[in-house]
Scaffold this active site. Structure first.
Site, PDB file in Angstrom:
ATOM      1  N   SER A 289      60.157  68.733  24.012  1.00 53.67           N
ATOM      2  CA  SER A 289      59.194  67.849  24.669  1.00 53.67           C
ATOM      3  C   SER A 289      58.138  67.399  23.668  1.00 53.67           C
ATOM      4  CB  SER A 289      58.507  68.557  25.836  1.00 53.67           C
ATOM      5  OG  SER A 289      57.482  67.702  26.327  1.00 53.67           O
TER       6      SER A 289
ATOM      7  N   HIS B 201      62.469  64.915  25.194  1.00 52.91           N
ATOM      8  CA  HIS B 201      61.879  64.966  26.534  1.00 52.91           C
ATOM      9  C   HIS B 201      60.481  64.364  26.467  1.00 52.91           C
ATOM     10  CE1 HIS B 201      61.584  66.624  30.622  1.00 52.91           C
ATOM     11  NE2 HIS B 201      60.358  67.013  30.322  1.00 52.91           N
TER      12      HIS B 201
ATOM     13  N   ASP C 108      57.105  63.723  28.590  1.00 50.23           N
ATOM     14  CA  ASP C 108      56.349  64.114  29.779  1.00 50.23           C
ATOM     15  C   ASP C 108      55.253  63.100  30.073  1.00 50.23           C
ATOM     16  OD1 ASP C 108      57.526  66.598  30.699  1.00 50.23           O
ATOM     17  OD2 ASP C 108      56.831  67.483  28.816  1.00 50.23           O
TER      18      ASP C 108
ATOM     19  N   MET D 265      52.344  61.946  32.483  1.00 52.56           N
ATOM     20  CA  MET D 265      51.437  62.529  33.489  1.00 52.56           C
ATOM     21  C   MET D 265      50.305  61.558  33.779  1.00 52.56           C
ATOM     22  SD  MET D 265      51.157  66.406  32.021  1.00 52.56           S
ATOM     23  CE  MET D 265      52.598  67.293  31.424  1.00 52.56           C
TER      24      MET D 265
ATOM     25  N   HIS E 246      60.332  62.210  32.010  1.00 47.37           N
ATOM     26  CA  HIS E 246      59.982  63.019  33.176  1.00 47.37           C
ATOM     27  C   HIS E 246      58.676  62.467  33.726  1.00 47.37           C
ATOM     28  CE1 HIS E 246      58.785  67.357  34.597  1.00 47.37           C
ATOM     29  NE2 HIS E 246      58.962  66.530  35.601  1.00 47.37           N
TER      30      HIS E 246
ATOM     31  N   MET F 224      55.779  62.470  35.953  1.00 46.81           N
ATOM     32  CA  MET F 224      54.936  63.274  36.842  1.00 46.81           C
ATOM     33  C   MET F 224      53.797  62.376  37.296  1.00 46.81           C
ATOM     34  SD  MET F 224      55.155  66.740  34.596  1.00 46.81           S
ATOM     35  CE  MET F 224      55.722  65.849  33.154  1.00 46.81           C
TER      36      MET F 224
ATOM     37  N   MET G 128      62.274  72.706  37.857  1.00 51.13           N
ATOM     38  CA  MET G 128      61.152  73.176  37.040  1.00 51.13           C
ATOM     39  C   MET G 128      60.908  74.667  37.243  1.00 51.13           C
ATOM     40  SD  MET G 128      58.423  70.112  36.692  1.00 51.13           S
ATOM     41  CE  MET G 128      57.776  70.990  35.252  1.00 51.13           C
TER      42      MET G 128
ATOM     43  N   ASP H 242      63.017  73.137  32.809  1.00 51.33           N
ATOM     44  CA  ASP H 242      61.793  72.693  32.149  1.00 51.33           C
ATOM     45  C   ASP H 242      60.664  73.638  32.514  1.00 51.33           C
ATOM     46  OD1 ASP H 242      59.742  71.285  30.981  1.00 51.33           O
ATOM     47  OD2 ASP H 242      59.940  69.499  32.228  1.00 51.33           O
TER      48      ASP H 242
HETATM   49  C1  DX5 Z   1      55.249  70.595  32.198  1.00 49.96           C
HETATM   50  C2  DX5 Z   1      56.203  69.707  31.438  1.00 49.96           C
HETATM   51  C3  DX5 Z   1      57.065  70.449  30.492  1.00 49.96           C
HETATM   52  C4  DX5 Z   1      56.280  71.248  29.503  1.00 49.96           C
HETATM   53  C5  DX5 Z   1      57.151  72.228  28.797  1.00 49.96           C
HETATM   54  O1  DX5 Z   1      54.571  69.837  33.119  1.00 49.96           O
HETATM   55  O2  DX5 Z   1      57.056  69.004  32.315  1.00 49.96           O
HETATM   56  O3  DX5 Z   1      58.025  69.606  29.882  1.00 49.96           O
HETATM   57  O4  DX5 Z   1      55.577  70.441  28.607  1.00 49.96           O
HETATM   58  O5  DX5 Z   1      56.353  73.029  27.983  1.00 49.96           O
HETATM   59  P1  DX5 Z   1      56.812  74.485  27.537  1.00 49.96           P
HETATM   60  O6  DX5 Z   1      58.209  74.394  26.983  1.00 49.96           O
HETATM   61  O7  DX5 Z   1      55.784  74.890  26.541  1.00 49.96           O
HETATM   62  O8  DX5 Z   1      56.779  75.338  28.791  1.00 49.96           O
HETATM   63 ZN    ZN Z   2      58.855  67.893  31.518  1.00 49.86          ZN
END
Ligand code: DX5
Ligand code: ZN
Length: 217
Positions: free
Chosen positions: A12, A37, A39, A41, A70, A72, A141, A176
Site C-alpha cells: 500500500s 494498493h 488507499d 480516504m 480501495h 474508503m 478487512m 488488508d
Molecule cells: C487501512 C488501509 C490499509 C492499510 C494497511 O485503512 O486500507 O490498506 O494502510 O496498512 P498495514 O499493512 O500497515 O496494516
Molecule cells: Zn486498503
C-alpha cells in the site's frame, strides 16, 4: 491458499516515502510486488484523508503495476469514473458507505476497471450477496479502515473460508490490515490470495525480502 496460482502481494502506497515516491515505486516493482494498493480516504467514511483521482493519475504514470484502488469514501458513485480514467485497474467500494456502491461498481466496470467490494471487520460476509453477479474480488478487512500500522483482528480470518464457500472458487479474496511476516502463513492458510501490506513492506529496509516473506516463497 485457495484457488490457483501464487499469492499476490499489493504494497500500500500509503506508507511509502512520498518525498521519494518514484524511487519507492521502482523499488517495490524490482522487489517483486504484483499490484500497488492505493488507499483513498475522504475524512468522512474514515477519520483520515489521503488523496483523490489526480494523484492516482500520477501514480499510474510512475508505475506499471496494476493499481488496486480501495475507496474508503462516501458516495463513491460520484468519483469512481475519475479514478478509473486516472488509471485504476481495480475499484473496491464499501457497502457500509453512504451512497450507491452498486452503481459505483457498475460505473467502474463500464469504464474498464474490475469490481471489488471491501468489508469492514464487523460486516458479515453475506453483505456481499447482492453484488455477487458483478464482483471479481472481495476485500475482507482485518483492521478498521483509516490507518496503517494497526494490529490484525485475527478473529476475521475465518471469513475467508466462509466467503470461499459462499461465492465459489473464482472470486479473488484479498486481505488488508495488519499483515506481517509473523502472521502471513496463517493468512495464506486462511484463504487470502491477495495480501495488502503497508507497514510490512515500506517499513522494512529490504523490500524483496519483505515481499518474499509475505508470499511465503
Ligand atoms: C487501512 C488501509 C490499509 C492499510 C494497511 O485503512 O486500507 O490498506 O494502510 O496498512 P498495514 O499493512 O500497515 O496494516
Ligand atoms: Zn486498503
Amino acid at each position: 491458499m485457495a484457488g490457483n496460482g501464487k499469492t499476490l502481494i499489493a504494497p500500500s502506497v500509503i506508507s511509502a516515502d512520498w518525498a521519494r515516491l518514484k524511487d519507492e515505486l521502482q523499488a517495490i516493482e524490482a522487489a517483486g510486488a504484483d499490484w500497488l494498493h492505493v488507499d483513498v480516504m475522504d475524512g468522512h467514511f474514515v477519520p483520515n484523508m489521503t488523496f483523490g483521482p489526480f494523484v492516482v493519475e500520477a501514480l499510474n504514470r510512475l508505475t506499471d503495476l496494476p493499481l488496486d484502488c480501495h475507496l474508503m469514501i462516501q458516495q463513491p458513485e460520484r468519483y469512481v469514473e475519475r479514478f478509473v480514467k486516472g488509471g485504476a485497474d481495480w475499484i473496491s467500494v464499501h457497502p457500509e458507505a453512504e451512497g450507491n456502491p452498486r452503481q459505483a461498481l457498475e460505473l467502474a466496470m463500464k469504464h474498464g476497471a474490475k469490481a471489488a467490494l471491501a468489508l469492514k471487520p464487523a460486516t458479515a460476509v453475506w453483505a456481499a450477496d447482492p453484488f455477487k453477479d458483478i464482483l471479481e474480488m472481495l476485500l475482507i478487512m482485518t483492521v478498521n479502515p483509516g490507518f496503517s500500522g494497526q494490529q490484525m483482528m485475527t478473529q476475521c480470518l475465518p471469513k475467508y473460508k466462509e466467503a470461499r464457500e459462499r461465492f465459489g472458487p473464482k472470486l479473488l479474496l484479498e486481505i488488508d490490515g495488519g499483515v506481517k511476516d509473523e502472521n502471513a502463513a496463517a493468512v495464506r492458510e486462511a484463504g487470502a490470495q491477495v495480501i495488502v501490506a503497508a507497514t510490512a513492506v515500506f517499513g522494512e529496509t529490504d523490500y524483496k525480502k519483505a515481499i518474499r516473506g509475505l508470499r511465503g516463497s
